[in-house]
Structures are given as C-alpha cells and as structure tokens.
Design a protein around this motif. Structure first.
Motif, PDB file in Angstrom:
ATOM      1  N   ARG A 124      19.212  39.967  41.534  1.00  0.00           N
ATOM      2  CA  ARG A 124      20.310  40.922  41.347  1.00  0.00           C
ATOM      3  C   ARG A 124      19.758  42.347  41.340  1.00  0.00           C
ATOM      4  NH1 ARG A 124      25.019  38.255  42.532  1.00  0.00           N
ATOM      5  NH2 ARG A 124      25.455  36.544  41.086  1.00  0.00           N
ATOM      6  N   ASP A 125      18.778  42.592  42.204  1.00  0.00           N
ATOM      7  CA  ASP A 125      18.124  43.898  42.217  1.00  0.00           C
ATOM      8  C   ASP A 125      19.099  45.058  42.416  1.00  0.00           C
ATOM      9  OD1 ASP A 125      15.643  42.953  41.722  1.00  0.00           O
ATOM     10  OD2 ASP A 125      14.718  43.743  43.531  1.00  0.00           O
ATOM     11  N   ALA A 126      19.967  44.927  43.426  1.00  0.00           N
ATOM     12  CA  ALA A 126      20.884  46.027  43.737  1.00  0.00           C
ATOM     13  C   ALA A 126      21.830  46.276  42.573  1.00  0.00           C
ATOM     14  CB  ALA A 126      21.661  45.714  45.016  1.00  0.00           C
ATOM     15  N   GLU A 127      22.353  45.192  41.984  1.00  0.00           N
ATOM     16  CA  GLU A 127      23.275  45.331  40.856  1.00  0.00           C
ATOM     17  C   GLU A 127      22.564  45.917  39.638  1.00  0.00           C
ATOM     18  OE1 GLU A 127      22.774  42.646  42.628  1.00  0.00           O
ATOM     19  OE2 GLU A 127      24.678  41.797  43.343  1.00  0.00           O
ATOM     20  N   TRP A 128      21.349  45.423  39.388  1.00  0.00           N
ATOM     21  CA  TRP A 128      20.568  45.924  38.238  1.00  0.00           C
ATOM     22  C   TRP A 128      20.279  47.415  38.385  1.00  0.00           C
ATOM     23  CZ3 TRP A 128      19.168  43.892  33.631  1.00  0.00           C
ATOM     24  CH2 TRP A 128      18.159  44.530  32.912  1.00  0.00           C
ATOM     25  N   GLU A 129      19.872  47.810  39.572  1.00  0.00           N
ATOM     26  CA  GLU A 129      19.562  49.218  39.809  1.00  0.00           C
ATOM     27  C   GLU A 129      20.791  50.100  39.609  1.00  0.00           C
ATOM     28  OE1 GLU A 129      17.796  52.147  43.332  1.00  0.00           O
ATOM     29  OE2 GLU A 129      17.816  49.977  43.602  1.00  0.00           O
ATOM     30  N   ALA A 130      21.945  49.643  40.095  1.00  0.00           N
ATOM     31  CA  ALA A 130      23.176  50.419  39.933  1.00  0.00           C
ATOM     32  C   ALA A 130      23.545  50.562  38.457  1.00  0.00           C
ATOM     33  CB  ALA A 130      24.317  49.754  40.701  1.00  0.00           C
ATOM     34  N   LEU A 131      23.385  49.478  37.694  1.00  0.00           N
ATOM     35  CA  LEU A 131      23.719  49.528  36.273  1.00  0.00           C
ATOM     36  C   LEU A 131      22.758  50.428  35.500  1.00  0.00           C
ATOM     37  CD1 LEU A 131      24.558  45.754  35.736  1.00  0.00           C
ATOM     38  CD2 LEU A 131      26.173  47.656  35.582  1.00  0.00           C
ATOM     39  N   VAL A 132      21.465  50.320  35.793  1.00  0.00           N
ATOM     40  CA  VAL A 132      20.483  51.155  35.103  1.00  0.00           C
ATOM     41  C   VAL A 132      20.709  52.630  35.429  1.00  0.00           C
ATOM     42  CG1 VAL A 132      18.031  51.730  34.967  1.00  0.00           C
ATOM     43  CG2 VAL A 132      18.757  49.334  34.888  1.00  0.00           C
ATOM     44  N   THR A 133      20.985  52.914  36.700  1.00  0.00           N
ATOM     45  CA  THR A 133      21.239  54.303  37.099  1.00  0.00           C
ATOM     46  C   THR A 133      22.438  54.870  36.352  1.00  0.00           C
ATOM     47  OG1 THR A 133      20.314  53.910  39.301  1.00  0.00           O
ATOM     48  CG2 THR A 133      21.768  55.815  39.047  1.00  0.00           C
ATOM     49  N   PHE A 134      23.497  54.077  36.235  1.00  0.00           N
ATOM     50  CA  PHE A 134      24.688  54.522  35.504  1.00  0.00           C
ATOM     51  C   PHE A 134      24.370  54.733  34.024  1.00  0.00           C
ATOM     52  CE2 PHE A 134      28.086  53.062  32.659  1.00  0.00           C
ATOM     53  CZ  PHE A 134      29.057  54.028  32.912  1.00  0.00           C
ATOM     54  N   ALA A 135      23.710  53.750  33.415  1.00  0.00           N
ATOM     55  CA  ALA A 135      23.472  53.806  31.970  1.00  0.00           C
ATOM     56  C   ALA A 135      22.508  54.916  31.590  1.00  0.00           C
ATOM     57  CB  ALA A 135      22.943  52.460  31.487  1.00  0.00           C
ATOM     58  N   CYS A 136      21.562  55.236  32.457  1.00  0.00           N
ATOM     59  CA  CYS A 136      20.535  56.229  32.128  1.00  0.00           C
ATOM     60  C   CYS A 136      20.833  57.612  32.692  1.00  0.00           C
ATOM     61  CB  CYS A 136      19.170  55.747  32.623  1.00  0.00           C
ATOM     62  SG  CYS A 136      18.612  54.220  31.845  1.00  0.00           S
ATOM     63  N   ASP A 137      22.011  57.803  33.230  1.00  0.00           N
ATOM     64  CA  ASP A 137      22.387  59.104  33.771  1.00  0.00           C
ATOM     65  C   ASP A 137      22.410  60.141  32.639  1.00  0.00           C
ATOM     66  OD1 ASP A 137      23.438  61.252  35.095  1.00  0.00           O
ATOM     67  OD2 ASP A 137      25.252  60.242  35.790  1.00  0.00           O
ATOM     68  N   THR A 138      21.619  61.179  32.780  1.00  0.00           N
ATOM     69  CA  THR A 138      21.495  62.179  31.705  1.00  0.00           C
ATOM     70  C   THR A 138      22.478  63.336  31.832  1.00  0.00           C
ATOM     71  OG1 THR A 138      19.771  63.334  32.949  1.00  0.00           O
ATOM     72  CG2 THR A 138      19.051  61.651  31.377  1.00  0.00           C
ATOM     73  N   ARG A 139      23.290  63.310  32.874  1.00  0.00           N
ATOM     74  CA  ARG A 139      24.234  64.420  33.038  1.00  0.00           C
ATOM     75  C   ARG A 139      25.242  64.442  31.889  1.00  0.00           C
ATOM     76  NH1 ARG A 139      26.529  63.360  38.900  1.00  0.00           N
ATOM     77  NH2 ARG A 139      26.470  61.241  38.030  1.00  0.00           N
ATOM     78  N   PRO A 140      25.690  65.624  31.466  1.00  0.00           N
ATOM     79  CA  PRO A 140      26.660  65.695  30.364  1.00  0.00           C
ATOM     80  C   PRO A 140      27.996  65.096  30.776  1.00  0.00           C
ATOM     81  CG  PRO A 140      26.341  67.856  31.361  1.00  0.00           C
ATOM     82  CD  PRO A 140      25.308  66.959  31.965  1.00  0.00           C
ATOM     83  N   GLY A 141      28.709  64.604  29.792  1.00  0.00           N
ATOM     84  CA  GLY A 141      30.015  64.005  30.031  1.00  0.00           C
ATOM     85  C   GLY A 141      29.965  62.503  29.890  1.00  0.00           C
ATOM     86  N   ALA A 142      30.968  61.941  29.216  1.00  0.00           N
ATOM     87  CA  ALA A 142      31.039  60.491  29.034  1.00  0.00           C
ATOM     88  C   ALA A 142      31.326  59.818  30.369  1.00  0.00           C
ATOM     89  CB  ALA A 142      32.125  60.137  28.021  1.00  0.00           C
ATOM     90  N   GLY A 143      30.672  58.682  30.626  1.00  0.00           N
ATOM     91  CA  GLY A 143      30.866  57.941  31.865  1.00  0.00           C
ATOM     92  C   GLY A 143      31.559  56.615  31.610  1.00  0.00           C
ATOM     93  N   LEU A 144      32.244  56.130  32.643  1.00  0.00           N
ATOM     94  CA  LEU A 144      32.938  54.841  32.549  1.00  0.00           C
ATOM     95  C   LEU A 144      32.563  54.000  33.758  1.00  0.00           C
ATOM     96  CD1 LEU A 144      35.069  53.038  31.110  1.00  0.00           C
ATOM     97  CD2 LEU A 144      36.779  54.078  32.618  1.00  0.00           C
ATOM     98  N   GLY A 145      32.149  52.763  33.519  1.00  0.00           N
ATOM     99  CA  GLY A 145      31.805  51.849  34.590  1.00  0.00           C
ATOM    100  C   GLY A 145      32.604  50.568  34.488  1.00  0.00           C
ATOM    101  N   VAL A 146      32.802  49.922  35.635  1.00  0.00           N
ATOM    102  CA  VAL A 146      33.591  48.692  35.708  1.00  0.00           C
ATOM    103  C   VAL A 146      32.746  47.623  36.378  1.00  0.00           C
ATOM    104  CG1 VAL A 146      35.726  47.644  36.523  1.00  0.00           C
ATOM    105  CG2 VAL A 146      35.666  50.094  35.999  1.00  0.00           C
ATOM    106  N   VAL A 147      32.632  46.461  35.727  1.00  0.00           N
ATOM    107  CA  VAL A 147      31.917  45.322  36.294  1.00  0.00           C
ATOM    108  C   VAL A 147      32.878  44.144  36.346  1.00  0.00           C
ATOM    109  CG1 VAL A 147      29.952  43.754  36.091  1.00  0.00           C
ATOM    110  CG2 VAL A 147      29.739  46.129  35.328  1.00  0.00           C
ATOM    111  N   SER A 148      33.108  43.617  37.552  1.00  0.00           N
ATOM    112  CA  SER A 148      34.039  42.500  37.706  1.00  0.00           C
ATOM    113  C   SER A 148      33.395  41.404  38.534  1.00  0.00           C
ATOM    114  CB  SER A 148      35.345  42.975  38.351  1.00  0.00           C
ATOM    115  OG  SER A 148      35.091  43.543  39.630  1.00  0.00           O
ATOM    116  N   GLY A 149      34.027  40.268  38.551  1.00  0.00           N
ATOM    117  CA  GLY A 149      33.523  39.122  39.296  1.00  0.00           C
ATOM    118  C   GLY A 149      34.078  37.843  38.714  1.00  0.00           C
ATOM    119  N   ARG A 150      34.146  36.818  39.560  1.00  0.00           N
ATOM    120  CA  ARG A 150      34.688  35.550  39.105  1.00  0.00           C
ATOM    121  C   ARG A 150      33.833  34.940  37.996  1.00  0.00           C
ATOM    122  NH1 ARG A 150      34.409  32.951  44.158  1.00  0.00           N
ATOM    123  NH2 ARG A 150      33.788  31.161  42.919  1.00  0.00           N
TER     124      ARG A 150
END
Length: 494
Positions: free
Chosen positions: A5-31
C-alpha cells in the motif's frame, strides 16, 4: 506490516505531516475487509495520532466512549464538561493547536447515523477556526466502508463538501499483488485462488492455517475453507451482502447476483430470470452498484449495451457454485459436493474470471509497445454476425482502445480469452473474421492487433504466427510476471 500500500501510505503520511497552517480534512473510503482500519491504526501508531473506532451504539454511549479514549490519549481526566458533539469536535481539533496532529474517526458513517447533525457541526468547527485565525494544524481523517453514505457525506449537497484536502479510496489488491500476498508462486494456482477470494486482504486470515502448496492442492483447500461451515469464509458472502445492503430486500439481491453469475449480463435478462418487473430489478441492481458490489461496463462495440458483472469474486463464486447446494454442504461431505460443482466453477467462475484478469492485465500491466499505444479502455465486446443470423453474437473478451494520432479511442486490439483451451490458428481466423465485420461497420482496424489469451498455452503454429508479428499471445506466465517490456512499474510495499 502494511502490505503493498505504498501509494496510499505515502498519501496519508503527506496529509498527516503537512506543516502548513490551517486544519485539514481527509477522507478514506473503501469496501469492507480491504484493510482500512489496519492501515489507519498503523498510521496513528507511527505518527502518535489519535484513532477512534466507531461502533454501533446510541449517541450518548459513543460520546462517552470517545471521551474516555480521548482522556486516555491526552492523559487528563475524562471531559465531563462536553455538552455534546460540538464540544467533542472542538476538543479533537484542538489537538492541532501547537503542531500537526493526526485525528482518525474510523467508520464515520455509523457515527452520522447516530448523530445526523455531525457533518454540520464539523463544518461549523472548521469555519470558526478560519474566522478566528487560530494557528491550528489538526489533520482529521474520516473513514468509512458504506460507499453510498460516504459519497453523500461529501457531495455538493453536504456541509462537508469542499472541505476535504485528501480523498483516498482503498481498493482490493490487484491479481499480482494478491498472489504475492498469499505467497503463491504458481500462476495457475494464483488465478484459481483469486477467482474464489479475489484481492481482499482479510480473507487470507479468514482461511486460517490451511496452506496452499500447488494447483493439485486447490480442491482440498476449497473444501477446507470456503466450503467448510466451521470457517469464517463459509458465510462471508452472506455477511458481506447483509452488511453492504443494510435492510434492503436481500433475497432479491441474492437472486440478482445468482442470475449474473449464471451468465445474465443485462438488466432485461436479469429481470426476466428473476421473474420480476424491470423497475424492481433496476432498483436492486442500482443498490448493488452503489455499494461497489457490481460494475457496469459498456460493450466495446455497442456502447449503448451495458454489461453487469460482480465486483467481488467471493460473491461470484458463492452465487455461481455454492448457492444452489448450500443446504447440502451442511449435511454432506464437502469433497463430494465440490466434486459435483467443480465443472460449474470451471465454466461459470474460472473462465469469466480469467477473461477479467486478462482485461486487467491489458489495462494496468501491458506497456504501450504491446498494443502500439497506451490503453485507455479495455472491455468485453460483442457483435452480431450477419452470416449466422440465428446464432450467438461473436464475442471478444479483451477489446483495447487507446490514442493513435488524433484519435483518442482507436481500436488497438481485439482478443479472445480461453481458460480451458490450447489456442490454435482457428482462434486467429475468428479474430480476423471479427475484424472484417468491424471494418464493414466503419470501424478503423488499421492499427488493430489480434490477441489470444490462454491459460493452457498455444500450438506451435500459433507461436509461429506470433513470431511473424500476426498476433499477440498472452499466457499465465506473461499475465503474472511478464517481460520487462510488457509491464509498467507498480509500487509495492512488503
């Protein structure tokens, strides 16, 4: 260990570790059963985040559970001052006041069922953060398995629309990933197992310690696992349909899936098979599509013709082979029952599944050199043969279209797939006849390459035609391993 799940892991880590100001919201879906919870727990463990797993409960109980887990995470007393979900959302987002902080709410749709106002409360909390100018860098991830609900929660009509910085869908492992995940080196065995359990990671755990040593062991493995009432896989297809379709008419859903598994591919044929009005069948099929259990594919030669196919291999296996004899399995020896239904599996499950694997290979793994250009669409195609007015349509299981010059959907290849035949020159002649019919209908076949896909191989004469450049040949080895020139790079995580 997170597998492949390299691509998914990288996307999640990038989102979670984003240092830019402002609260972020992410959506993870799947069967269900695709490993979302496992992946998100691994992420929160790696990044010291907070994860709340929703359970079916009353609103007050869920709020109390969240408070207890929040207190354990922060090391402070349970927040008895929370008046409701508005306070809870503010407290979760406040974790990001000093640094990027990951907050995960797993199975968010179940929480919205309990508290329908929750999306509006989250929207209001984000708006307050923006208007007050607070330096907040909370990274909130909302996860869910109920696909129609997840789509509605972030649609244009929802308060959450436009808030998401990340939208990630976790899909089943592809057929090559699944073979590695199960530790299967033999391509024939890998395809047989994939025809039963697909690429859903959880099913390896459901199968327990029943080992797969080779193709000769496949029948015994099926009897020990999927046909064994004492294993979770035995009733998994039933549970999957029950969980995905909620309280809808499950009997009609089962019958619709059985009709599709038996070869009915259009709404009209399914309604006729069920003996139900087309409107009722259509509602049932729409529900199955919305929940990701059915795919709708346009015919490659007749775009107005929509073909339906079952998305989850375990459901196809269940409804083509097991469904008619489930009571017998609870009373008789599984080996005896399987011996009776194995021919049905070969024709109604393995054959169509092999054709789908061939389409997946053409779309995802065949490089541009194989067909002369990068595939854009790969689909099943059918065409009436004027010379056989009363006979069946001519079928091409793997029809590849892609960009050639100024044409974005040029016909790159027309192929037939045979699970149980050694293919010969007469298959190539059938393809040439089909190409002549297409040319007579005005299709440009100038760049079209005939292709034969076989699980049993090809005769020397057909191999000679391949050497002359007259046909593309794809066997199991090429599907699963391929030559370097055939394959595009697929990121992996072991």
């Amino acid at each position: 260990m997170v597998f492949d799940r390299d691509a998914e892991w990288e996307a999640l880590v990038t989102f979670a570790c984003d240092t830019r100001p402002g609260a972020g919201l992410g959506v993870v879906s799947g069967r269900l059963r695709q490993g979302k919870t496992y992946l998100l727990k691994a992420l929160t463990a790696a990044l010291d985040g907070f994860c709340f797993g929703v359970q079916p409960a009353a609103q007050a109980e869920s709020l109390r559970r969240l408070g207890d887990e929040f207190a354990q995470f922060t090391g402070v007393s349970p927040p008895n001052h929370w008046r409701g979900w508005e306070d809870a959302v503010d407290a979760l987002l406040a974790l990001g006041d000093r640094r990027p902080a990951l907050v995960v709410v797993d199975e968010f749709p179940d929480l919205v069922r309990q508290s329908p106002a929750l999306p509006s409360l989250i929207h209001s909390a984000y708006r307050r953060l923006r208007t007050t100018g607070r330096d907040n860098r909370a990274r909130l991830l909302l996860s869910g398995s109920t696909l129609p609900v997840m789509r509605r929660l972030f649609s244009a009509a929802s308060p959450l629309h436009g808030l998401a910085d990340l939208e990630l869908t976790l899909r089943p492992l592809d057929f090559r990933q699944a073979a590695r995940f199960w530790g299967i080196d033999d391509p024939a065995l890998a395809l047989l197992v994939h025809a039963v359990v697909g690429g859903t990671p959880a099913y390896r755990r459901y199968a327990g310690d029943h080992a797969l040593s080779g193709p000769d062991n496949f029948d015994a493995w099926v009897c020990r696992t999927v046909l064994n009432p004492r294993t979770p896989l035995f009733l998994e297809a039933h549970h999957l349909l029950q969980e995905e379709t909620d309280h809808w008419d499950r009997a009609l859903c089962h019958s619709a899936l059985a009709a599709i598994a038996s070869g009915c591919a259009t709404q009209g044929k399914i309604a006729e098979c069920l003996g139900t009005p087309l409107t009722d069948a259509s509602r049932c099929l729409t529900l199955l599509r919305e929940n990701g259990l059915l795919y709708s594919d346009h015919d490659a030669f007749r775009p107005n013709l929509i073909r339906l196919r079952i998305a989850e291999p375990l459901l196809a296996f269940e409804h083509a082979t097991v469904w008619p004899c489930r009571s017998a399995l609870e009373q008789r020896d599984a080996v005896e029952v399987w011996r009776h239904i194995r021919p049905v599996f070969d024709s109604a499950v393995a054959g169509p599944h092999f054709a789908q694997i061939c389409r997946d290979w053409a779309m995802d793994f065949a490089g541009p050199d194989v067909f002369g250009a990068r595939p854009v669409t790969v689909a099943h195609g059918s065409l009436p043969d004027p010379a056989r007015r009363a006979g069946p349509d001519m079928e091409a299981e793997v029809v590849v279209r892609g960009g050639v010059g100024s044409r974005s959907r040029a016909l790159l290849s027309v192929g037939v797939a045979r699970w149980d035949e050694v293919m010969d020159l007469h298959h190539l002649e059938q393809l040439r006849h089909l190409l002549a019919l297409l040319a007579a209908r005005g299709e440009d076949v100038t760049h079209t390459r005939p292709a034969c896909y076989s699980a049993l191989g090809f005769t020397p004469a057909l191999r000679a035609a391949e050497a002359d450049g007259d046909v593309v040949l794809v066997d199991l080895h090429r599907l699963y391993r391929g030559r370097q020139a055939d394959s595009v790079t697929v990121p992996g995580r072991r």
